[in-house]
Scaffold this motif. Structure first.
Motif, PDB file in Angstrom:
ATOM      1  N   GLY A  24       0.970  -0.807   0.189  1.00  0.00           N
ATOM      2  CA  GLY A  24      -0.193   0.000   0.183  1.00  0.00           C
ATOM      3  C   GLY A  24       1.176   1.359  -0.322  1.00  0.00           C
ATOM      4  O   GLY A  24       0.154   2.468   0.370  1.00  0.00           O
ATOM      5  N   THR A  25       2.459   1.307  -0.573  1.00  0.00           N
ATOM      6  CA  THR A  25       2.549   2.380  -0.281  1.00  0.00           C
ATOM      7  C   THR A  25       2.790   3.280  -2.013  1.00  0.00           C
ATOM      8  O   THR A  25       2.006   3.823  -2.248  1.00  0.00           O
ATOM      9  CB  THR A  25       3.988   1.831   0.455  1.00  0.00           C
ATOM     10  OG1 THR A  25       5.178   1.155  -0.643  1.00  0.00           O
ATOM     11  CG2 THR A  25       4.089   1.918   1.923  1.00  0.00           C
ATOM     12  N   LEU A 152      -8.121  11.085  -4.089  1.00  0.00           N
ATOM     13  CA  LEU A 152      -7.670  10.061  -5.520  1.00  0.00           C
ATOM     14  C   LEU A 152      -8.119   9.957  -6.762  1.00  0.00           C
ATOM     15  O   LEU A 152      -9.123  10.929  -7.737  1.00  0.00           O
ATOM     16  CB  LEU A 152      -9.556   9.161  -4.780  1.00  0.00           C
ATOM     17  CG  LEU A 152      -9.512   9.060  -3.274  1.00  0.00           C
ATOM     18  CD1 LEU A 152     -11.293   8.165  -2.998  1.00  0.00           C
ATOM     19  CD2 LEU A 152      -8.236   7.708  -3.501  1.00  0.00           C
ATOM     20  N   ASP A 153      -7.326   9.314  -7.489  1.00  0.00           N
ATOM     21  CA  ASP A 153      -7.034   9.769  -9.220  1.00  0.00           C
ATOM     22  C   ASP A 153      -8.291   8.700 -10.001  1.00  0.00           C
ATOM     23  O   ASP A 153      -6.867   7.849 -10.333  1.00  0.00           O
ATOM     24  CB  ASP A 153      -5.913  10.067  -9.368  1.00  0.00           C
ATOM     25  CG  ASP A 153      -6.008  11.124 -10.733  1.00  0.00           C
ATOM     26  OD1 ASP A 153      -6.928  10.750 -11.286  1.00  0.00           O
ATOM     27  OD2 ASP A 153      -5.042  11.366 -11.043  1.00  0.00           O
ATOM     28  N   ALA A 203      -3.933   6.251  -5.299  1.00  0.00           N
ATOM     29  CA  ALA A 203      -4.200   7.026  -3.812  1.00  0.00           C
ATOM     30  C   ALA A 203      -3.131   7.989  -3.010  1.00  0.00           C
ATOM     31  O   ALA A 203      -2.260   7.167  -3.005  1.00  0.00           O
ATOM     32  CB  ALA A 203      -4.834   6.505  -3.103  1.00  0.00           C
ATOM     33  N   GLN A 204      -3.480   9.065  -2.482  1.00  0.00           N
ATOM     34  CA  GLN A 204      -2.483   9.932  -1.947  1.00  0.00           C
ATOM     35  C   GLN A 204      -2.802  10.495  -0.429  1.00  0.00           C
ATOM     36  O   GLN A 204      -3.308  11.741  -0.870  1.00  0.00           O
ATOM     37  CB  GLN A 204      -1.816  10.801  -2.796  1.00  0.00           C
ATOM     38  CG  GLN A 204      -0.107  11.427  -2.177  1.00  0.00           C
ATOM     39  CD  GLN A 204       0.492  11.948  -3.440  1.00  0.00           C
ATOM     40  OE1 GLN A 204      -0.179  12.506  -3.732  1.00  0.00           O
ATOM     41  NE2 GLN A 204       2.084  12.645  -2.469  1.00  0.00           N
ATOM     42  N   ALA A 205      -2.414  10.492  -0.027  1.00  0.00           N
ATOM     43  CA  ALA A 205      -2.805  10.787   1.575  1.00  0.00           C
ATOM     44  C   ALA A 205      -1.559  12.613   1.901  1.00  0.00           C
ATOM     45  O   ALA A 205      -0.860  11.906   1.192  1.00  0.00           O
ATOM     46  CB  ALA A 205      -2.298   9.949   3.101  1.00  0.00           C
ATOM     47  N   PRO A 209       3.712   8.907   0.691  1.00  0.00           N
ATOM     48  CA  PRO A 209       3.800   8.222  -0.761  1.00  0.00           C
ATOM     49  C   PRO A 209       2.407   8.163  -1.366  1.00  0.00           C
ATOM     50  O   PRO A 209       1.123   7.704  -0.779  1.00  0.00           O
ATOM     51  CB  PRO A 209       4.357   6.742  -0.101  1.00  0.00           C
ATOM     52  CG  PRO A 209       4.785   7.551   1.034  1.00  0.00           C
ATOM     53  CD  PRO A 209       3.659   8.559   1.320  1.00  0.00           C
ATOM     54  N   VAL A 210       3.210   7.688  -2.411  1.00  0.00           N
ATOM     55  CA  VAL A 210       1.388   7.111  -3.267  1.00  0.00           C
ATOM     56  C   VAL A 210       1.192   5.769  -3.584  1.00  0.00           C
ATOM     57  O   VAL A 210       1.690   4.728  -3.606  1.00  0.00           O
ATOM     58  CB  VAL A 210       1.321   7.302  -5.295  1.00  0.00           C
ATOM     59  CG1 VAL A 210       0.420   7.230  -6.001  1.00  0.00           C
ATOM     60  CG2 VAL A 210       1.499   9.440  -5.065  1.00  0.00           C
ATOM     61  N   LEU A 211       0.228   5.564  -3.683  1.00  0.00           N
ATOM     62  CA  LEU A 211      -1.124   4.161  -3.763  1.00  0.00           C
ATOM     63  C   LEU A 211      -1.619   3.591  -5.422  1.00  0.00           C
ATOM     64  O   LEU A 211      -2.297   4.516  -5.717  1.00  0.00           O
ATOM     65  CB  LEU A 211      -1.949   3.562  -2.517  1.00  0.00           C
ATOM     66  CG  LEU A 211      -2.726   1.978  -3.201  1.00  0.00           C
ATOM     67  CD1 LEU A 211      -2.076   0.976  -3.152  1.00  0.00           C
ATOM     68  CD2 LEU A 211      -4.520   2.288  -2.558  1.00  0.00           C
TER      69      LEU A 211
END
Length: 322
Positions: A24-25, A152-153, A203-205, A209-211
Motif C-alpha cells: 500500500g505504498t 483519489l485519481d 490514492a495519496q494522503a 507516498p502514492v498507492l
C-alpha cells in the motif's frame, strides 16, 4: 482519439492475494506518471470463479463511520456493514482495521495514466454510454482512523474498452471529505483483450507516498484468466435500477490522528506568520494565485483549500513551480 484495446501485458506483475503481503505504498506524487513496465513475475493460482471479498473489519468500520460512531469500536460491539445485510453471516467485533491483508494492495499503473485530470466526482459527460456505476467508500489509515483530504485519481476504459488518450474522458480526481468518504459516478468499464473489468486509481494522503492500484468486479468470467486480478481488490457490487452500485474501502499504509468524534476539518485560519513563505494552510486558493514557499515561487493550477501536507513541492497537481 482513443487508445487501442490493449493494456498491461499478461506477464506483468500482480498476483492473487497473499494475506499480509500488500504494502500500500508506492512512490512519487499522484500526478507524476510512473513507468508502465516492470519485471515479470509468475502469478499465484487464479481464484475460483465467483470469489467474493469476505466481510472485513474495515467494512464494519465504514458502517460505524457512516453512523457517526466513535472510533475504534469497543471490543464486544457488533456493527453491521451495509454490504453484509441479508447475507446471514455472523459478524465479529471490530477493534482494528486489520483484516488479514494489511494495507490495500498495490498494482501496476499500466500504460494509460495521464496526469492533470479534472477535479470532479462525476465522470459521466454528454455522449457517455454504458451501464451507470456509482462507487463509494472510505479511506482509512492503519489504525482505523478515516483520512480526510486523500487525493483519489480515477481512470478507466469506456463502454467499448477504449481509453481516451487525447482528452480526459472517464478521468478525474477528488479528495476525501472530513469523514474520509468518497463517491465516484461513472460507468461500468468495457472489456478488452487480456484484461477483466477494472478501475484504475491512485490514492495519496497529504504529503505521503502514492498507492497505485486497481478495483475489480465480482463474478466476472475473466477474473480467472487475468494474471493481474487480485481478489482482495474486489468491490462489493449490487444492482441499482438500471445501473450498479459498488463499495470499496482503502487502507493506506499511514497513521491517522484519532480524536474525539469525527476527524477534525482542515484549519480555517492561516497562521499569522506562515513559515517559509506566503503559502499557508487553510487558505482558499484560486487558479493563477502566486505564492512563495522556502524561497521558490509557485503558481496555483487548480482551485483548492490548502492544508498541512499540501505544501507546493508536495502536490504538483495543485502547484507549478515558476
Amino acid at each position: 482519439m482513443t487508445a487501442p484495446r490493449h493494456d498491461e501485458p499478461a506477464s506483468a506483475p500482480g498476483a492473487a492475494p497473499r494475506p499480509g503481503t500488500g504494502t500500500g505504498t508506492g512512490t512519487g506524487p499522484v500526478h507524476t506518471p510512473a513507468p508502465a513496465s516492470a519485471s515479470a513475475s509468475a502469478p499465484d493460482p487464479s481464484p475460483t470463479p465467483g470469489t467474493e471479498r469476505l466481510i472485513s473489519r474495515k467494512s464494519l468500520l465504514r458502517a460505524a463511520v457512516a453512523a457517526g460512531a466513535a472510533l475504534p469500536l469497543l471490543s464486544g460491539t457488533v456493527a453491521l456493514a451495509r454490504d453484509s445485510a441479508g447475507r446471514g453471516r455472523s459478524l465479529p467485533a471490530t477493534p482494528a482495521c486489520d483484516d488479514g491483508d494489511g494495507p490495500t494492495h498495490d498494482q501496476i499503473e499500466g500504460p494509460y495514466f495521464k496526469p492533470d485530470s479534472p477535479l470532479r466526482t462525476d465522470l459521466v459527460t454528454a455522449g457517455t454510454t454504458g451501464t451507470p456505476l456509482t462507487v463509494s467508500g472510505y479511506v482509512f489509515g492503519r489504525n482505523c482512523v478515516p483520512l480526510a483530504g486523500v487525493l483519489l485519481d480515477f481512470w478507466q476504459a469506456d463502454d467499448a474498452g477504449n481509453y481516451d488518450m487525447a482528452g480526459y474522458t472517464l478521468r478525474g480526481h477528488q479528495f476525501t471529505d472530513a469523514k474520509g468518504a468518497f463517491t465516484l459516478t461513472t460507468i461500468v468499464p468495457g472489456l478488452y483483450p487480456g484484461r477483466t473489468r477494472h478501475l484504475h486509481v491512485k490514492a495519496q494522503a497529504p504529503g505521503r507516498p502514492v498507492l497505485t492500484t486497481q478495483l475489480y468486479f465480482p463474478g466476472e468470467p475473466r477474473n480467472t484468466t487475468d494474471s493481474l486480478f487480485d481478489a482482495t481488490l474486489l468491490m462489493n457490487v449490487r444492482g441499482a435500477g438500471g445501473g450498479k452500485e459498488g463499495t470499496f474501502d482503502f487502507v493506506l499504509n499511514v497513521d491517522g490522528t484519532p480524536g474525539p468524534g469525527d476527524p477534525t476539518d482542515p484549519p480555517t485560519d492561516p497562521p499569522t506568520d506562515p513559515p517559509g513563505g506566503t503559502w499557508a494552510p487553510g487558505h482558499a486558493y484560486a487558479a493563477g494565485d502566486r505564492v512563495t514557499y522556502n524561497g521558490a515561487a509557485y503558481r496555483c493550477v487548480q482551485a483548492h483549500t490548502s492544508m498541512t501536507g499540501w505544501e507546493p513541492p508536495n502536490v504538483p497537481a495543485l502547484w507549478r513551480r515558476e
